[in-house]
Design a protein around this motif. Structure first.
Motif, PDB file in Angstrom:
ATOM      1  N   HIS A   1       0.904  -1.122   0.052  1.00 25.14           N
ATOM      2  CA  HIS A   1       0.046  -0.174  -0.208  1.00 25.14           C
ATOM      3  C   HIS A   1       0.856   1.162  -0.094  1.00 25.14           C
TER       4      HIS A   1
ATOM      5  N   LEU B   1       5.680   7.032   0.867  1.00 17.61           N
ATOM      6  CA  LEU B   1       5.024   7.943   0.193  1.00 17.61           C
ATOM      7  C   LEU B   1       3.409   7.950   0.274  1.00 17.61           C
ATOM      8  N   GLY B   2       3.271   6.539   0.394  1.00 18.49           N
ATOM      9  CA  GLY B   2       1.647   6.494   0.431  1.00 18.49           C
ATOM     10  C   GLY B   2       0.797   7.350   1.471  1.00 18.49           C
TER      11      GLY B   2
ATOM     12  N   LEU C   1       1.290  10.220   2.107  1.00 17.47           N
ATOM     13  CA  LEU C   1       1.277  11.482   1.712  1.00 17.47           C
ATOM     14  C   LEU C   1      -0.502  11.719   1.229  1.00 17.47           C
ATOM     15  N   ARG C   2      -0.720  10.797   0.574  1.00 18.17           N
ATOM     16  CA  ARG C   2      -2.351  10.537   0.028  1.00 18.17           C
ATOM     17  C   ARG C   2      -3.234  10.616   1.303  1.00 18.17           C
ATOM     18  N   LEU C   3      -2.947   9.987   2.224  1.00 15.22           N
ATOM     19  CA  LEU C   3      -3.845  10.266   3.331  1.00 15.22           C
ATOM     20  C   LEU C   3      -3.726  11.443   4.118  1.00 15.22           C
TER      21      LEU C   3
ATOM     22  N   ARG D   1      -3.350  14.506   2.507  1.00 13.90           N
ATOM     23  CA  ARG D   1      -3.898  15.468   1.940  1.00 13.90           C
ATOM     24  C   ARG D   1      -5.342  15.763   2.470  1.00 13.90           C
ATOM     25  N   GLN D   2      -5.977  14.582   3.373  1.00  9.84           N
ATOM     26  CA  GLN D   2      -7.266  14.963   3.921  1.00  9.84           C
ATOM     27  C   GLN D   2      -7.088  15.220   5.073  1.00  9.84           C
TER      28      GLN D   2
END
Length: 213
Positions: free
Chosen positions: A52, A67-68, A70-72, A74-75
């Motif tokens: 993931h 780096l995954g 970072l996607r979390l 952003r919220q």
């Protein structure tokens, strides 16, 4: 652990927290010792997290946050902004100055929430998304002061003319909020910040911190 919780998920989250607390990564053996589980379990946890992109392993085998996250992340800003708005509105109206919540973003300070007073004839225009170096302006300096001094009780930082000519600022750090490094402050067109503003900003920072816990 209770019957309603997942032991495997709990361990995976603990791995992420341990990795987030180190700049140099951790080996499988180090993670095994910290978690109190055998190396096989750690390998499985890391392999799942890697799928993931939440964890990566360098050539030396040390695991680091991937780096995954970072996607979390952003919220996170919208949630933090929503939690902070009541305290910021109260601060802006009370002081008659533009109030803001600022978070650390790399080497910069990023304004993620801004509230302008409704009753003043004029005030500083300050927009969400505004960035500046951490060592300039009250918002960034308050964050650095907390980071360097290891503050337990918030103090406040005052500046004048560092980001905008003729503008003064006051800010206090957010303390005791896991995973959030930031400050609450005000900016006003004045040669100096009135005496009552600093303590009021400290109170607002404490209110925001409590809302985020």
């Amino acid at each position: 652990m209770t019957a309603e919780t997942s032991q495997t998920l709990d361990r995976g989250l603990r791995v992420l927290k341990l990795l987030a607390d180190t700049d140099h990564g951790l080996t499988v053996t180090e993670l095994s010792n910290k978690l109190g589980v055998n190396r096989t379990v750690v390998y499985r946890l890391l392999a799942t997290l890697e799928q993931h992109a939440l964890v990566r392993r360098d050539l030396g085998g040390r695991a680091r946050v991937g780096l995954g996250v970072l996607r979390l992340g952003r919220q996170v800003h919208p949630l933090v902004r929503e939690a902070a708005l009541p305290a910021l509105r109260s601060l802006a109206e009370d002081i008659g100055a533009t109030a803001h919540l600022t978070l650390v973003d790399g080497a910069e300070a990023l304004a993620v929430a801004v509230v302008e007073p409704t009753w003043t004839d004029y005030h500083v225009a300050y927009r969400a998304g505004f960035r500046h170096p951490l060592d300039q302006g009250a918002a960034g300096r308050a964050i650095l002061a907390a980071r360097q001094q290891g503050l337990v009780e918030p103090g406040y930082t005052l500046t004048h003319g560092e980001l905008e000519a003729g503008a003064s600022g006051a800010a206090a750090p957010l303390l005791g909020v896991t995973g959030v490094e930031g400050s609450v402050g005000v900016v006003m067109l004045a040669d100096a910040v009135p005496e009552r503003v600093g303590p009021r900003v400290v109170d607002a920072a404490r209110e925001v911190a409590e809302a985020l816990r």
